[in-house]
Design an enzyme around this catalytic site. Structure first.
Site, PDB file in Angstrom:
ATOM      1  N   HIS A 156      24.583  52.527  43.243  1.00  0.00           N
ATOM      2  CA  HIS A 156      25.023  51.140  43.433  1.00  0.00           C
ATOM      3  C   HIS A 156      26.427  50.944  42.850  1.00  0.00           C
ATOM      4  O   HIS A 156      27.330  50.427  43.512  1.00  0.00           O
ATOM      5  CB  HIS A 156      24.020  50.201  42.766  1.00  0.00           C
ATOM      6  CG  HIS A 156      24.295  48.752  42.954  1.00  0.00           C
ATOM      7  ND1 HIS A 156      23.554  47.964  43.812  1.00  0.00           N
ATOM      8  CD2 HIS A 156      25.219  47.929  42.400  1.00  0.00           C
ATOM      9  CE1 HIS A 156      24.027  46.727  43.769  1.00  0.00           C
ATOM     10  NE2 HIS A 156      25.039  46.679  42.910  1.00  0.00           N
ATOM     11  N   GLU A 157      26.616  51.390  41.618  1.00  0.00           N
ATOM     12  CA  GLU A 157      27.909  51.188  40.951  1.00  0.00           C
ATOM     13  C   GLU A 157      28.998  52.080  41.549  1.00  0.00           C
ATOM     14  O   GLU A 157      30.164  51.675  41.625  1.00  0.00           O
ATOM     15  CB  GLU A 157      27.768  51.399  39.447  1.00  0.00           C
ATOM     16  CG  GLU A 157      26.750  50.490  38.774  1.00  0.00           C
ATOM     17  CD  GLU A 157      26.886  49.007  39.097  1.00  0.00           C
ATOM     18  OE1 GLU A 157      28.004  48.545  39.398  1.00  0.00           O
ATOM     19  OE2 GLU A 157      25.857  48.300  39.054  1.00  0.00           O
ATOM     20  N   HIS A 163      30.499  50.361  44.494  1.00  0.00           N
ATOM     21  CA  HIS A 163      31.529  49.396  44.084  1.00  0.00           C
ATOM     22  C   HIS A 163      32.846  50.116  43.766  1.00  0.00           C
ATOM     23  O   HIS A 163      33.924  49.656  44.164  1.00  0.00           O
ATOM     24  CB  HIS A 163      31.082  48.600  42.861  1.00  0.00           C
ATOM     25  CG  HIS A 163      29.931  47.689  43.107  1.00  0.00           C
ATOM     26  ND1 HIS A 163      29.728  47.008  44.285  1.00  0.00           N
ATOM     27  CD2 HIS A 163      28.900  47.328  42.287  1.00  0.00           C
ATOM     28  CE1 HIS A 163      28.628  46.283  44.184  1.00  0.00           C
ATOM     29  NE2 HIS A 163      28.108  46.463  42.977  1.00  0.00           N
TER      30      HIS A 163
END
Length: 195
Positions: free
Chosen positions: A95-96, A99
């Site tokens: 997820h990170e 980003h």
């Protein structure tokens, strides 16, 4: 001097992070993509931290409830006290990293709610966060467009943590709705939604 919440939690986090970086196909694909774009990821890019005692300037004014966060220019923080399993680490890291990848390729403005909404849609869609089993554990059931519903819900919740975008849940949801058609179909650097 303040002692760490738990050196065991920190050690466990570091060990799980190492395993994810070595073995998780999503993380490996994202790191290759970041490196290929000149956004090098080194060991200093990843940090296991006790988010219950975070610096408010890094995570906003409220304690972080997520498994981690991406901070432009500083890297990825994994909340060591929140991690529940290796699977949770794998999904949080992916997820990170999404980003970080989005920021690398598009120089995101996290004060722009549409920019933030797009990267949250992509992260919820591609990280594994909205897998059917995860939704079952959250007691979120649905037969029609369950994955899309989850992606929108998770992106909206993430947007609510941004002080520039949390005037109301309706405004956060509106930002997600504006970007959803384009951002949901953007699977880069993957060729499809990873399973």
């Amino acid at each position: 001097m303040v002692a760490r919440m738990s050196s065991d939690a920190h050690t466990r986090c570091v060990d799980m992070l190492r395993i994810s970086l070595e073995r998780n196909p999503r993380a490996k694909t994202l790191i290759r993509a970041l490196n290929g774009r000149g956004c090098l990821t080194t060991a200093l890019f990843f940090h296991c931290v006790d988010c219950s005692t975070h610096n408010p300037l890094e995570f906003g004014s409220e304690p972080v409830q997520q498994g981690g966060g991406y901070i432009p220019g500083a890297g990825i923080r994994i909340c060591e006290e929140v991690l529940q399993s290796q699977k949770h680490m794998d999904e949080t890291l992916a997820h990170e990293l999404i980003h970080a990848f989005d920021d690398c390729r598009a120089q995101l403005d996290f004060a722009n709610c549409d920019h933030h909404a797009c990267t949250e849609v992509r992260a919820a869609n591609l990280s594994g966060d909205c897998r059917f089993m995860n939704e079952m554990f959250r007691m979120k059931f649905g037969l029609k467009a369950q994955h899309q519903t989850c992606v929108k819900r998770r992106a909206t919740l993430s947007l609510l943590s941004n002080p520039n975008c949390n005037a109301s849940k309706e405004q956060a949801a509106a930002a997600v709705d504006r970007v959803f058609p384009k951002c949901f179909r953007d699977w880069a650097p993957f060729s499809n939604i990873p399973t």
